[in-house]
Design an enzyme around this catalytic site. Structure first.
Site, PDB file in Angstrom:
ATOM      1  N   TYR A 455       0.841  -1.200   0.000  1.00  0.00           N
ATOM      2  CA  TYR A 455       0.000   0.000   0.000  1.00  0.00           C
ATOM      3  C   TYR A 455       0.880   1.257   0.000  1.00  0.00           C
ATOM      4  O   TYR A 455       0.966   1.943  -0.975  1.00  0.00           O
ATOM      5  CB  TYR A 455      -0.958  -0.009   1.188  1.00  0.00           C
ATOM      6  CG  TYR A 455      -1.978   1.103   1.116  1.00  0.00           C
ATOM      7  CD1 TYR A 455      -3.078   0.997   0.278  1.00  0.00           C
ATOM      8  CD2 TYR A 455      -1.837   2.275   1.867  1.00  0.00           C
ATOM      9  CE1 TYR A 455      -4.009   2.018   0.179  1.00  0.00           C
ATOM     10  CE2 TYR A 455      -2.766   3.300   1.778  1.00  0.00           C
ATOM     11  CZ  TYR A 455      -3.848   3.173   0.938  1.00  0.00           C
ATOM     12  OH  TYR A 455      -4.763   4.186   0.843  1.00  0.00           O
ATOM     13  N   SER A 535      -6.455   0.722  -4.537  1.00  0.00           N
ATOM     14  CA  SER A 535      -6.578   2.156  -4.311  1.00  0.00           C
ATOM     15  C   SER A 535      -5.195   2.812  -4.450  1.00  0.00           C
ATOM     16  O   SER A 535      -4.604   2.763  -5.524  1.00  0.00           O
ATOM     17  CB  SER A 535      -7.205   2.411  -2.938  1.00  0.00           C
ATOM     18  OG  SER A 535      -7.619   3.746  -2.815  1.00  0.00           O
ATOM     19  N   ASP A 618     -17.735   3.255  -8.330  1.00  0.00           N
ATOM     20  CA  ASP A 618     -16.695   3.720  -7.407  1.00  0.00           C
ATOM     21  C   ASP A 618     -16.655   5.238  -7.470  1.00  0.00           C
ATOM     22  O   ASP A 618     -16.239   5.815  -8.478  1.00  0.00           O
ATOM     23  CB  ASP A 618     -15.338   3.130  -7.805  1.00  0.00           C
ATOM     24  CG  ASP A 618     -14.246   3.422  -6.781  1.00  0.00           C
ATOM     25  OD1 ASP A 618     -14.461   4.296  -5.914  1.00  0.00           O
ATOM     26  OD2 ASP A 618     -13.183   2.780  -6.852  1.00  0.00           O
ATOM     27  N   HIS A 653     -15.906   1.395  -4.218  1.00  0.00           N
ATOM     28  CA  HIS A 653     -14.474   1.317  -3.943  1.00  0.00           C
ATOM     29  C   HIS A 653     -14.108   0.080  -3.133  1.00  0.00           C
ATOM     30  O   HIS A 653     -12.955  -0.332  -3.117  1.00  0.00           O
ATOM     31  CB  HIS A 653     -14.028   2.581  -3.206  1.00  0.00           C
ATOM     32  CG  HIS A 653     -12.555   2.801  -3.208  1.00  0.00           C
ATOM     33  ND1 HIS A 653     -11.813   2.921  -4.366  1.00  0.00           N
ATOM     34  CD2 HIS A 653     -11.662   2.912  -2.190  1.00  0.00           C
ATOM     35  CE1 HIS A 653     -10.547   3.102  -4.060  1.00  0.00           C
ATOM     36  NE2 HIS A 653     -10.424   3.094  -2.748  1.00  0.00           N
TER      37      HIS A 653
END
Length: 681
Positions: A455, A535, A618, A653
């Site tokens: 991430y 993301s 999203d 999302h």
């Protein structure tokens, strides 16, 4: 399998940024509702689902995921008045169900079941606030994964809803006044129906809703027409005397703190922290002394007290080598959760800052919970690790004893798996931790299919957690590797800032160095290595596969931020400039343009096998990012590896996604890797 990619029209769209001309041939894909875009979406899904459906192992992977997923999952209980509340999922329910207990050992009563609201499970509970006496609950619903939510109110005694409705709330909780007559919440002006999932969100306002009245009568508690980016969160102090107003600018951790005296109907909102100098999280107050966790002069955070009448400050819990994640007050003591090398540690302190004890856990893992009121002598927490399904414990604040409250049974043997935490060196010499998990007996011959998941942004920390999807991957013979990249919060605000704006390349370097460590230590090799992230993690995958296409055999970018020159023009994208920088700034534009995945695809290049995943609704990272990246990737790719995009319908999302859709998507991802990494299953 030979693939015939759908044709995507290339326009002569060129935009000039600070003197640099940048082509944007697929900008038409930003409008998802045109016939042309819809036809492209349908064609891409026919191709992707047709490819995935033909993979022989796909169905057995789905069956195993569904089998393992079918176990009872409990949320951490919390107490309001004399009642206990908790969430539970029987196993394969699309949404978890809220239950109430009149006493701890009593029979649970179903309070709210979101599964009854839609046949496909796409309406989710997205917010909850229960009055201190446990009599009323405000709850928010979201549809198809959208960030928009509508608040309603339920009488907990009867289970019936009141007539109250509050719409167009987003990025907001709710906080009741002590008289139970209403609650504070934040919302935006009603958007245009056609562009509600794309248009930028500005000018949030803080409101008070009084029970029994129409939303049109709700009072604006605070707004700033001169500050369109300011976002407000209203929280009523435990003694009911103050409304604490947190003011943020998007995702920037630095915030302001205002307050309002609720005992005086004519009181104005007072600015306590009026400069965006640091992060301040309100914990509790003792009269006019407010207690906070802050990173002011303490990158790993500390607890302080501020007297709102004199402005005097004093330190309550000093900064330590570990990162202070959260602080609660129970039984008139501090319960402090720390991160120590990306794993949880909890300590109990007296209010004078002296240590009482450290809470013991069965192994390295992650905890959550330890909530409650100041006078509570009991609390609950969850514990999980890569090989420990989430277990709920009751904790006695007086004795320090933990007892199991709910423990699930999952059809696997945790003793068959090995968890390691290693440390490797990144490109600039920085020491980075990484968890590596696999089934015991692994042959370190460099031929193991491996998923490297990351991430690296917004101060978000990746800690050990249990996941059925990861378990199935390891059952297939795969290795799971999770590095704690810069940009996260594992080592405090300095670690976060080392992966933001002009330092963002550090995040990609850390991820690439993790891949190289796995290869050099004979866990895997490039053709057997897949990278995955969602993301901001989707951006990570997109940047690394364009910078080092030779290093990876497959890529799984999910709901990623792929267009770093236009991300700030949609919904809440402008808020990410605190981490990414702004394309409107000439210097920051250069940095963004240098790594933007969409703009760094090179023609006639062999890219890894790629399965892009996104969703049509999203409204956090709009799907145009993935649409444009997929079209550009398919045009640039010169190789026999598939480059596909899977576009989920009636989903957003990720939050609130039904269990059925989650299992189907994971099955497709693992089947894609089985096929493209040439795995023997």
């Amino acid at each position: 399998m030979a693939l015939d990619y759908p044709t995507a029209r290339q326009d002569d769209c060129i935009e000039t940024y600070h003197g640099v001309e940048v082509a944007d041939p697929y900008r038409w894909l930003e409008n998802r509702d045109t016939e042309e875009t819809q036809a492209w979406i349908e064609a891409q899904n026919r191709l992707a689902f047709g490819y995935l459906e033909k993979i022989p192992q796909r169905h057995s992977i789905f069956d195993r995921l569904k089998q393992l997923w079918d176990y009872e999952k409990y949320g951490t209980p919390f107490k309001r008045g004399d009642r206990y509340f908790y969430f539970k999922n029987d196993g394969l329910q699309n949404q978890s169900v809220l239950y109430v207990l009149e006493e701890l050992g009593g029979e649970p009563r179903l309070l709210f079941d979101p599964n009854t609201l839609s046949e496909d499970g796409t309406i989710a509970l997205s917010g909850l606030a229960i009055t201190d006496d446990g009599k009323l609950m405000a709850y928010a619903l979201s549809e198809s994964g959208s960030d928009w939510k509508e608040w309603k109110v339920r009488d907990i005694d009867t289970g019936n809803d009141l007539d109250d409705r509050v719409k167009w709330s987003k990025f907001s909780g709710a906080s009741w006044t002590k008289d139970n007559q209403g609650f504070f919440y934040s919302r935006y002006d009603e958007p245009d129906e056609k562009t509600q999932f794309e248009e930028a969100n500005y000018y949030q306002k803080l409101y008070y809703h009084r029970l029994g009245t129409d939303q049109s009568e709700d009072a604006i508690v605070y707004e700033r027409p001169d500050e369109k980016k300011w976002m407000f969160g209203g929280f009523v102090s435990e003694d009911g005397k103050y409304l604490i107003v947190g003011v943020a600018q998007g995702t920037d951790p630095k915030n302001l703190i205002f307050y309002k005296d609720l005992t005086d109907p004519n009181a104005a909102v007072v600015e306590l922290i009026s400069e965006f100098e640091a992060e301040y999280d309100f914990i509790e107050n003792e009269g006019t002394e407010f207690w906070f966790v802050t990173n002011k002069d303490a990158p790993r955070r500390k607890a302080i007290a501020i007297d709102i009448t004199s402005g005097d400050r004093r330190e309550m819990i000093p900064e330590s080598e570990d990162v202070l994640q959260s602080l609660n007050i129970l039984d008139d003591r501090f319960v402090a959760e720390y991160l120590k090398d990306a794993r949880s540690q909890v300590k109990i302190f007296n209010l004078d800052g002296s240590l009482v004890r450290e809470v013991e856990f069965p192994r390295i893992g992650s905890v959550g919970g330890f909530g409650g009121k100041r006078e509570d002598t009991e609390t609950f927490y969850s514990f999980s690790s890569f090989t420990t399904p989430t277990t709920i414990y009751r904790y006695d604040m007086t004795t320090g004893e933990s007892t199991v409250f709910r423990q699930p049974t999952v059809d696997f043997n945790p003793e068959e798996y090995q968890v390691e935490q290693i440390f490797y060196t990144s490109r600039d010499g920085t020491r980075v931790p990484m968890f590596v998990t696999y089934k015991k007996g692994l042959d370190r011959d460099g031929n193991n299919p491996t998923v490297l998941y990351g991430y690296g942004g917004f101060g978000f920390s990746l800690t050990p957690y249990f996941s059925v999807s990861q378990l199935v991957w390891m059952e297939l013979g795969g290795v799971l590797a999770i590095p704690n990249l810069r940009g996260g919060g594992e080592y405090g605000e300095d670690w976060h800032q080392a992966g933001t704006k002009h330092n963002k390349q550090n995040v990609f370097d850390d991820f690439i160095a993790a891949a190289e460590w796995l290869i050099s230590n004979d866990y895997t090799k490039p053709e057997k290595l897949a990278i995955s992230g969602g993301s901001n993690g989707g951006l990570l995958v997109g940047a690394c596969m364009t910078q080092r296409p030779d290093l990876f055999g497959a890529a799984l970018p999910a709901v990623g931020v792929m267009d770093m020159l236009r991300f700030h023009k949609f919904t809440i994208g402008w808020a990410w400039c605190s981490d990414y920088g702004s394309p409107d700034d000439p210097d920051e534009f250069k940095t963004l343009y240098a790594y933007s995945p969409l703009h760094n695809l090179q023609p006639e290049t062999a890219y890894p096998a790629t399965l892009i995943t996104t969703a049509d609704r999203d409204d956090r990272v709009v799907p145009a990012h993935s649409f444009k990246f997929a079209a550009a990737l398919q045009a640039a790719h010169n190789g026999d590896k598939p480059t596909l995009i899977r576009i989920e319908t009636k989903a957003g999302h990720g939050a609130g996604k039904p269990t059925e859709k989650i299992i189907e998507e994971i099955s497709d991802k693992w089947a894609f890797l089985v096929q493209t990494l040439d795995m023997e299953v």
